[in-house]
Scaffold this motif. Structure first.
Motif, PDB file in Angstrom:
ATOM      1  N   ASP A  96       0.807  -1.224   0.000  1.00 32.43           N
ATOM      2  CA  ASP A  96       0.000   0.000   0.000  1.00 32.43           C
ATOM      3  C   ASP A  96       0.839   1.271   0.000  1.00 32.43           C
ATOM      4  N   GLY A  97       2.117   1.177  -0.336  1.00 31.72           N
ATOM      5  CA  GLY A  97       2.959   2.362  -0.328  1.00 31.72           C
ATOM      6  C   GLY A  97       2.696   3.255  -1.528  1.00 31.72           C
ATOM      7  N   THR A  98       2.502   4.551  -1.283  1.00 27.63           N
ATOM      8  CA  THR A  98       2.334   5.545  -2.332  1.00 27.63           C
ATOM      9  C   THR A  98       3.186   6.755  -1.978  1.00 27.63           C
ATOM     10  N   TYR A  99       3.342   7.684  -2.916  1.00 31.18           N
ATOM     11  CA  TYR A  99       4.168   8.847  -2.603  1.00 31.18           C
ATOM     12  C   TYR A  99       3.790  10.037  -3.468  1.00 31.18           C
ATOM     13  N   GLU A 100       4.206  11.206  -2.992  1.00 31.82           N
ATOM     14  CA  GLU A 100       4.136  12.440  -3.764  1.00 31.82           C
ATOM     15  C   GLU A 100       5.550  12.994  -3.838  1.00 31.82           C
ATOM     16  N   ALA A 101       5.916  13.547  -4.997  1.00 32.12           N
ATOM     17  CA  ALA A 101       7.287  14.006  -5.201  1.00 32.12           C
ATOM     18  C   ALA A 101       7.309  15.368  -5.866  1.00 32.12           C
ATOM     19  N   ASP A 102       8.382  16.103  -5.589  1.00 36.18           N
ATOM     20  CA  ASP A 102       8.566  17.418  -6.202  1.00 36.18           C
ATOM     21  C   ASP A 102      10.057  17.626  -6.439  1.00 36.18           C
ATOM     22  N   SER A 103      10.437  17.892  -7.701  1.00 30.99           N
ATOM     23  CA  SER A 103      11.850  18.063  -8.057  1.00 30.99           C
ATOM     24  C   SER A 103      12.144  19.508  -8.429  1.00 30.99           C
ATOM     25  N   ILE A 104      13.344  19.958  -8.042  1.00 34.06           N
ATOM     26  CA  ILE A 104      13.841  21.277  -8.423  1.00 34.06           C
ATOM     27  C   ILE A 104      15.252  21.092  -8.972  1.00 34.06           C
ATOM     28  N   ALA A 105      15.498  21.595 -10.183  1.00 37.22           N
ATOM     29  CA  ALA A 105      16.818  21.492 -10.798  1.00 37.22           C
ATOM     30  C   ALA A 105      17.682  22.698 -10.444  1.00 37.22           C
ATOM     31  N   LYS A 106      18.973  22.536 -10.628  1.00 42.26           N
ATOM     32  CA  LYS A 106      19.965  23.598 -10.456  1.00 42.26           C
ATOM     33  C   LYS A 106      19.979  24.154  -9.038  1.00 42.26           C
ATOM     34  N   VAL A 107      19.906  23.238  -8.055  1.00 43.21           N
ATOM     35  CA  VAL A 107      19.994  23.632  -6.649  1.00 43.21           C
ATOM     36  C   VAL A 107      21.444  23.463  -6.191  1.00 43.21           C
ATOM     37  N   GLY A 122      28.243  23.917  -3.505  1.00 51.66           N
ATOM     38  CA  GLY A 122      27.618  24.826  -4.440  1.00 51.66           C
ATOM     39  C   GLY A 122      27.443  24.270  -5.831  1.00 51.66           C
ATOM     40  N   GLU A 123      28.073  23.117  -6.138  1.00 53.35           N
ATOM     41  CA  GLU A 123      27.828  22.510  -7.454  1.00 53.35           C
ATOM     42  C   GLU A 123      26.351  22.171  -7.583  1.00 53.35           C
ATOM     43  N   LEU A 124      25.843  22.256  -8.810  1.00 55.67           N
ATOM     44  CA  LEU A 124      24.406  22.153  -9.028  1.00 55.67           C
ATOM     45  C   LEU A 124      23.920  20.710  -9.002  1.00 55.67           C
ATOM     46  N   CYS A 125      22.758  20.537  -8.362  1.00 59.32           N
ATOM     47  CA  CYS A 125      22.129  19.224  -8.239  1.00 59.32           C
ATOM     48  C   CYS A 125      20.640  19.349  -8.562  1.00 59.32           C
ATOM     49  N   VAL A 126      20.014  18.196  -8.742  1.00 62.78           N
ATOM     50  CA  VAL A 126      18.558  18.107  -8.745  1.00 62.78           C
ATOM     51  C   VAL A 126      18.139  17.596  -7.377  1.00 62.78           C
ATOM     52  N   ARG A 127      17.295  18.364  -6.717  1.00 67.56           N
ATOM     53  CA  ARG A 127      16.792  17.972  -5.389  1.00 67.56           C
ATOM     54  C   ARG A 127      15.338  17.531  -5.533  1.00 67.56           C
ATOM     55  N   THR A 128      15.054  16.341  -5.046  1.00 69.47           N
ATOM     56  CA  THR A 128      13.694  15.816  -5.100  1.00 69.47           C
ATOM     57  C   THR A 128      13.233  15.484  -3.694  1.00 69.47           C
ATOM     58  N   THR A 129      12.096  16.058  -3.295  1.00 64.96           N
ATOM     59  CA  THR A 129      11.529  15.766  -1.988  1.00 64.96           C
ATOM     60  C   THR A 129      10.339  14.826  -2.164  1.00 64.96           C
ATOM     61  N   VAL A 157      16.893  13.626 -16.135  1.00 62.55           N
ATOM     62  CA  VAL A 157      17.314  14.663 -15.192  1.00 62.55           C
ATOM     63  C   VAL A 157      16.351  14.792 -14.017  1.00 62.55           C
ATOM     64  N   LEU A 158      15.059  14.575 -14.250  1.00 59.21           N
ATOM     65  CA  LEU A 158      14.080  14.617 -13.165  1.00 59.21           C
ATOM     66  C   LEU A 158      13.698  13.185 -12.792  1.00 59.21           C
ATOM     67  N   PRO A 159      13.949  12.753 -11.562  1.00 60.17           N
ATOM     68  CA  PRO A 159      13.673  11.362 -11.176  1.00 60.17           C
ATOM     69  C   PRO A 159      12.236  10.927 -11.406  1.00 60.17           C
ATOM     70  N   GLU A 160      11.280  11.859 -11.297  1.00 59.62           N
ATOM     71  CA  GLU A 160       9.870  11.498 -11.451  1.00 59.62           C
ATOM     72  C   GLU A 160       9.269  12.050 -12.734  1.00 59.62           C
ATOM     73  N   GLY A 161      10.140  12.338 -13.723  1.00 66.88           N
ATOM     74  CA  GLY A 161       9.677  12.806 -15.018  1.00 66.88           C
ATOM     75  C   GLY A 161      10.397  12.068 -16.130  1.00 66.88           C
ATOM     76  N   GLY A 162       9.886  12.178 -17.347  1.00 72.18           N
ATOM     77  CA  GLY A 162      10.529  11.536 -18.483  1.00 72.18           C
ATOM     78  C   GLY A 162      10.169  10.071 -18.613  1.00 72.18           C
ATOM     79  N   PRO A 163      10.801   9.370 -19.565  1.00 72.69           N
ATOM     80  CA  PRO A 163      10.419   7.992 -19.869  1.00 72.69           C
ATOM     81  C   PRO A 163      10.742   6.986 -18.773  1.00 72.69           C
ATOM     82  N   LEU A 164      11.661   7.323 -17.872  1.00 71.14           N
ATOM     83  CA  LEU A 164      12.024   6.397 -16.796  1.00 71.14           C
ATOM     84  C   LEU A 164      11.522   6.902 -15.439  1.00 71.14           C
ATOM     85  N   ALA A 165      10.479   7.691 -15.434  1.00 74.88           N
ATOM     86  CA  ALA A 165       9.954   8.273 -14.200  1.00 74.88           C
ATOM     87  C   ALA A 165       9.651   7.190 -13.174  1.00 74.88           C
ATOM     88  N   GLY A 166      10.177   7.395 -11.976  1.00 75.63           N
ATOM     89  CA  GLY A 166       9.867   6.490 -10.874  1.00 75.63           C
ATOM     90  C   GLY A 166      10.561   5.147 -10.933  1.00 75.63           C
TER      91      GLY A 166
END
Length: 247
Positions: A96-107, A122-129, A157-166
């Motif tokens: 029954d595990g589900t989740y909500e995610a939000d990604s921000i690039a260039k953090v 300070g090097e840029l990352c993608v942060r996903t909560t 680049v976005l863990p929860e976006g694109g063809p390999l999302a999730g």
């Protein structure tokens, strides 16, 4: 003489009224409270006073906030087991595990994250909560960091976006020709901060287990790191560690 305590009295009085409703069963365990507007009209106070009273009772463990749902009388929580294996994802929470995610690039990577990812601060990352649920209840918070030097400009680049999302770190990195062969987890006890407590529906200061997890490629390069925050009063964390066969 007016002082800070007199100005605080309205929300303290409302909190006392809420405690009484819980104690006498007017509000049952698990019951959703009326909206702040309704409660304010009943008690003759503003919504801000209601909010402060609710926050106080959340810190006391009498109420719990559920993201996007409202405020509830906290019911005794059924303690569960979170199974972690080399392939654990949401499977560790059961079916029954589900989740909500939000990604921000260039953090920019904070110093501790940069150290874990072998980057310059300070090097840029993608942060996903992530807010992760079990039985529609908050179970865990996670914040993941991936270097844009690896994923920037690619379809993953976005863990929860694109063809390999999730699909998870290993599958997504494999798309770039990077083989992830291990993850290291470090556990330590912490206390939940106020904003985290509101998302998890637990009192501020509740004990929790912080798992600092880092994925590594076959050449030893860290490709992702994450902080997983799990309330200690709700979950027993169990590891299933394979033992190689004796030859």
């Amino acid at each position: 003489m007016a002082d800070g305590s007199s100005r605080a009295a309205p929300y303290l009085g409302v909190a006392a009224a809420f405690r009484a409703r819980i104690a006498d069963g007017t509000w049952a365990h698990g019951e959703r409270l009326p909206s702040r507007g309704e409660l304010g009209a009943q008690l003759g106070v503003g919504e801000n006073v209601i909010r402060r009273a609710q926050e106080l009772l959340i810190t006391e463990g009498l109420l719990e906030g559920r993201a996007g749902s409202g405020t509830y009388v906290r019911a005794p929580y059924r303690r569960r087991t979170m199974l972690r294996t080399p392939a654990t994802g949401l499977a560790g929470l059961g079916a029954d595990g589900t989740y909500e995610a939000d990604s921000i690039a260039k953090v920019p990577a904070p110093p501790d994250i940069a150290e874990r990812l072998d980057l310059e601060p300070g090097e840029l990352c993608v942060r996903t909560t992530y807010e992760i649920f079990a039985d529609r209840q908050p179970a865990m918070l996670s914040t993941s960091w991936e270097p844009m030097a690896i994923t920037g400009g690619t379809v993953i680049v976005l863990p929860e976006g694109g063809p390999l999302a999730g699909r998870g770190v290993a599958a997504r990195m494999a798309h770039l020709g990077i083989t992830v062969d291990r993850a290291v987890e470090r556990l330590r006890p912490v206390h939940v901060e106020r904003d985290q407590a509101q998302l998890l529906g637990v009192p501020s200061g509740t004990q929790a287990t912080l798992i600092q997890r880092t994925h590594y490629s076959t050449d030893g390069r860290p490709v992702e790191t994450a902080d997983l925050l799990i309330p200690a009063d709700r979950w027993d964390i169990t590891y299933d560690v394979p033992v190689p066969p004796v030859t």
